[in-house]
Design an enzyme around this catalytic site. Structure first.
Site, mmCIF file in Angstrom:
data_model
loop_
_atom_site.group_PDB
_atom_site.id
_atom_site.type_symbol
_atom_site.label_atom_id
_atom_site.label_comp_id
_atom_site.label_asym_id
_atom_site.label_seq_id
_atom_site.Cartn_x
_atom_site.Cartn_y
_atom_site.Cartn_z
ATOM 1 N N HIS A 124 -33.265 -10.396 0.136
ATOM 2 C CA HIS A 124 -32.309 -9.535 -0.558
ATOM 3 C C HIS A 124 -30.922 -9.890 -0.032
ATOM 4 C CE1 HIS A 124 -35.972 -6.735 -0.999
ATOM 5 N NE2 HIS A 124 -35.838 -7.495 -2.055
ATOM 6 N N GLU A 144 -28.314 -7.931 2.098
ATOM 7 C CA GLU A 144 -28.715 -7.490 3.439
ATOM 8 C C GLU A 144 -28.247 -8.510 4.484
ATOM 9 O OE1 GLU A 144 -32.374 -5.269 1.188
ATOM 10 O OE2 GLU A 144 -32.894 -6.777 2.683
ATOM 11 N N HIS A 148 -34.899 -7.787 6.902
ATOM 12 C CA HIS A 148 -34.219 -7.076 5.807
ATOM 13 C C HIS A 148 -33.208 -6.065 6.337
ATOM 14 C CE1 HIS A 148 -36.796 -8.076 2.211
ATOM 15 N NE2 HIS A 148 -37.510 -8.603 3.185
ATOM 16 N N GLU A 173 -36.684 -3.986 9.319
ATOM 17 C CA GLU A 173 -35.578 -3.344 8.591
ATOM 18 C C GLU A 173 -34.487 -2.888 9.568
ATOM 19 O OE1 GLU A 173 -35.268 -3.013 5.339
ATOM 20 O OE2 GLU A 173 -37.307 -3.350 4.562
HETATM 21 ZN ZN LIG Z 1 -34.653 -5.930 1.627
#
Ligand SMILES: [Zn+2]
Length: 372
Positions: free
Chosen positions: A164, A167, A257, A333
């Protein structure tokens, strides 16, 4: 006279109107028109003024909850990024800032731009034993780059980041991780390199990154929903990496991420992959325990709900690699906001903290490597 621009690498923010000290902009949606949230623009001519900027379509963001308790990032030198007071009201993201420089840049998170990405690759390939392999081309014609190093017959460990593209904290983390892994004076790194073969993709989505997307590649594909059936037409980034993984095998896979909503660092595992042995699930717990000790910014209380066994979404990298290879696969994350356990109103969660969390991955990996 204010001048506003986002016509540069990873820029996003279309000028709607300038009215006195107020600038109104909209975030340009990703290709595919399903996602938007990343912004990155500059304002010239506001020095000494109380600038107010407004993102008028913030309510269309992919994760509007991401705007709550959020402070936008600002910089005068593009090295130090600090937070500025930001509110989300009536569907608009609003920021008031007394500007001290001739030009000020604003972004959703400290950017990691294409030039810095190329610099990272160049630095890395000059370190002893490092290969820089181009796996193929993206749809915009960028290179899909893979760094590999360590013992030729070592445990295959894959680390990928930034599927992504908005990010950017993911690539800041990779930078810290690589710097430690390739530091010849770090004994832990040296012992890992003797036992493991590392495959690192610092940026899985270079097109989306350069285009200023939040979540998709050049043709609107969410790459972390493309791992079951990747194609060269819609998701060459995943197709090329998964193909290379099939050649090397995978025992460990870390997919890095950022999360728009949660103000914490946390890991999501492959809980839903029914075929994954319990021993691997236990290694994931061990990894998290050691990581929490090595870097207290990582925590285990807050995160995503665990999927029930047999209900894994195999279009996601973590689940697909766990299922395909029986690997210890995890999604790491980091917050766009602050680390709520260690609040830092000045910079929030920051590139330096991302890098430190990246370095700490080595401690956690060292605790599980021999069992992989
Ligand atoms: Zn992500």
């Amino acid at each position: 006279m204010l001048q506003v621009s986002s016509t540069f690498d990873s820029g996003n923010g279309d000028l709607v109107a300038i009215d006195g000290d107020e600038v109104r902009l909209t975030i340009r949606p990703d290709a595919g028109d399903k996602h938007l949230q990343w912004f990155h623009f500059r304002v010239a001519g506001a020095k000494g003024r109380q600038l107010r900027w407004v993102l008028t379509n913030a309510s269309r963001a992919s994760y509007p909850a991401g705007w709550t308790d959020y402070g936008a990032c600002a910089s005068y030198d593009r090295v130090h990024w600090f937070r500025v007071p930001t509110t989300y009201e009536e569907g608009e993201l609003r920021c008031e800032h007394e500007v001290e420089g001739d030009v000020v840049w604003y972004a959703y998170f400290a950017p990691y731009d294409e030039e810095r990405h190329q610099q990272l690759l160049g630095w890395a390939q000059e370190q002893p034993g490092v290969s820089l392999e181009c796996l193929g081309s993206t749809l915009d014609g960028r290179a899909m780059d893979l760094l590999s190093f360590g013992a030729e017959d070592g445990v295959p460990c894959w680390i990928i980041a930034r599927q992504h593209p908005g990010e950017s904290m993911a690539e800041h983390l990779i930078e810290g991780l690589l710097q430690r892994l390739l530091d010849p004076s770090d004994a832990l790194a040296a012992s890992l390199l003797e036992r493991a073969r590392f495959y690192v993709v610092p940026n899985m989505n270079p097109d989306g990154s350069a285009r200023g997307h939040l979540r998709t590649n050049a043709v609107g594909t969410n790459l972390n929903r493309a791992w079951a059936e990747p194609s060269m037409e819609a998701s060459p980034e995943v197709f090329l990496v998964r193909e290379r993984m099939d050649q090397t095998g995978v025992r460990f896979c870390l997919d890095v991420h950022g999360d728009e909503g949660l103000p914490y660092n946390f890991i999501a595992g492959a809980d839903g992959v029914a075929a994954l042995p319990d021993a691997i699930h236990r290694l994931r717990d061990r990894y998290e325990e050691v990581l929490e000790t090595a870097c207290p910014a990582f925590q285990r209380v807050h995160g995503y709900p665990r999927a029930a066994k047999g209900e894994a979404n195999l279009t996601m990298a973590t689940n697909q690699t766990a299922q395909r290879f029986g690997a210890l696969s995890m999604t790491l994350e980091q917050p766009f906001k602050d680390d709520a356990n260690h609040p830092d109103p000045e910079v929030g969660w920051s590139p330096a903290k991302c890098a430190a969390l990246g370095r700490a991955q080595l401690d956690a990996l060292a605790a599980v490597l021999d069992a992989l």
